[in-house]
Design an enzyme around this catalytic site. Structure first.
Site, PDB file in Angstrom:
ATOM      1  CG  ASP A 105      -0.369   0.252   2.913  1.00 46.66           C
ATOM      2  OD1 ASP A 105       1.057   0.251   2.570  1.00 46.66           O
ATOM      3  OD2 ASP A 105      -1.352   0.007   3.797  1.00 46.66           O
ATOM      4  CG  HIS A 106      -0.660   4.889   1.255  1.00 50.60           C
ATOM      5  ND1 HIS A 106      -1.888   4.162   1.764  1.00 50.60           N
ATOM      6  CD2 HIS A 106      -0.321   5.336   2.674  1.00 50.60           C
ATOM      7  CE1 HIS A 106      -2.337   4.519   2.679  1.00 50.60           C
ATOM      8  NE2 HIS A 106      -1.420   4.852   3.662  1.00 50.60           N
ATOM      9  CB  THR A 157       0.889  -2.585  11.113  1.00 46.71           C
ATOM     10  OG1 THR A 157      -0.192  -3.168  10.543  1.00 46.71           O
ATOM     11  CG2 THR A 157       1.044  -1.896  11.515  1.00 46.71           C
ATOM     12  N   GLY A 158       2.081  -4.952   8.552  1.00 51.50           N
ATOM     13  CA  GLY A 158       1.993  -5.852   7.761  1.00 51.50           C
ATOM     14  C   GLY A 158       1.205  -6.759   8.422  1.00 51.50           C
ATOM     15  N   GLY A 171      -2.526  -5.757   8.111  1.00 49.25           N
ATOM     16  CA  GLY A 171      -3.451  -5.455   7.039  1.00 49.25           C
ATOM     17  C   GLY A 171      -3.212  -6.960   5.624  1.00 49.25           C
ATOM     18  CG  HIS A 178       9.829 -24.598  11.579  1.00 47.26           C
ATOM     19  ND1 HIS A 178       9.377 -24.330  13.088  1.00 47.26           N
ATOM     20  CD2 HIS A 178      11.248 -25.507  11.181  1.00 47.26           C
ATOM     21  CE1 HIS A 178      10.395 -24.980  13.445  1.00 47.26           C
ATOM     22  NE2 HIS A 178      11.761 -25.823  12.373  1.00 47.26           N
ATOM     23  CG  ASN A 179       6.099 -21.673   9.895  1.00 43.89           C
ATOM     24  OD1 ASN A 179       6.201 -21.346  10.293  1.00 43.89           O
ATOM     25  ND2 ASN A 179       4.513 -22.562  10.925  1.00 43.89           N
ATOM     26  NE  ARG A 196       2.801   4.152   7.647  1.00 47.19           N
ATOM     27  CZ  ARG A 196       1.702   4.547   8.148  1.00 47.19           C
ATOM     28  NH1 ARG A 196       0.770   3.666   8.862  1.00 47.19           N
ATOM     29  NH2 ARG A 196       1.104   5.338   6.910  1.00 47.19           N
TER      30      ARG A 196
HETATM   31  C1  RB5 Z   1      -2.372   2.465   6.469  1.00 52.22           C
HETATM   32  O1  RB5 Z   1      -2.533   3.728   7.146  1.00 52.22           O
HETATM   33  C2  RB5 Z   1      -2.161   1.253   7.410  1.00 52.22           C
HETATM   34  O2  RB5 Z   1      -3.390   0.922   8.140  1.00 52.22           O
HETATM   35  C3  RB5 Z   1      -1.856   0.141   6.669  1.00 52.22           C
HETATM   36  O3  RB5 Z   1      -0.469  -0.101   6.372  1.00 52.22           O
HETATM   37  C4  RB5 Z   1      -1.879  -1.115   7.811  1.00 52.22           C
HETATM   38  O4  RB5 Z   1      -0.528  -1.006   9.008  1.00 52.22           O
HETATM   39  C5  RB5 Z   1      -2.377  -1.735   8.281  1.00 52.22           C
HETATM   40  O5  RB5 Z   1      -2.423  -3.037   8.558  1.00 52.22           O
END
Ligand code: RB5
Length: 150
Positions: free
Chosen positions: A8-9, A68-69, A71, A99-100, A110
């Protein structure tokens, strides 16, 4: 090996760095997802791109990046046949292969820096699935998919 990568962005800048790293190692890269870091692009769409590239044979494995990875890994794991490991360090990246039998690596732009990301990517492609008792457990996960996914 062909690798599908999308973000994503929030993962855009990291994705550019990881693509450079993959290309320097000789991987063929299928790029998808956000076209800039400023224009909003959903991790849902990016995750679908990686998952379908792997499931439909355009890529051997995938890399999925969002803030965060979390979503994007959730999205990938909604697809039957995808085993996406959300990793924060080299050990996790090694183990998700050993293992997986993970076929998609996810991480958060981030959360970790580029050097950790490069090291995880290297582990993800170096490691083989260990099989044995792990094959039994992965098989059990596949049984759950068969039962619960359409
Ligand atoms: C985007 O702001 C953020 O929600 C996305 O990148 C991610 O962290 C979601 O799980």
């Amino acid at each position: 090996m062909k690798v599908s990568i999308a973000s994503d962005h929030a993962g855009y800048d990291m994705r550019q760095l990881v693509i450079g790293h993959l290309k320097s190692k000789g991987f063929e890269v299928i790029d998808g997802g956000a076209v800039s870091s400023t224009e909003r692009f959903s991790y849902v769409e990016a995750g679908q791109k990686v998952a379908t590239d792997v499931l439909e044979g355009r890529a051997d494995r995938g890399i999925a990046i969002c803030g965060t990875g979390i979503g994007i890994s959730m999205v990938c794991n909604k697809f039957k046949g995808i085993r996406c490991g959300l990793c924060n360090n080299e050990y996790m990246a090694r183990m998700c292969r050993q293992h997986n039998d993970a076929n998609v690596l996810a991480f958060g732009a981030r959360v970790i820096g580029p050097e950790i990301a490069f090291a995880m990517v290297d582990c993800f492609f170096e490691e083989e699935f260990a099989g044995g008792r792990h094959a039994e457990r992965v098989g059990q996960m596949c049984d759950i998919e068969q039962k619960n996914f359409k």
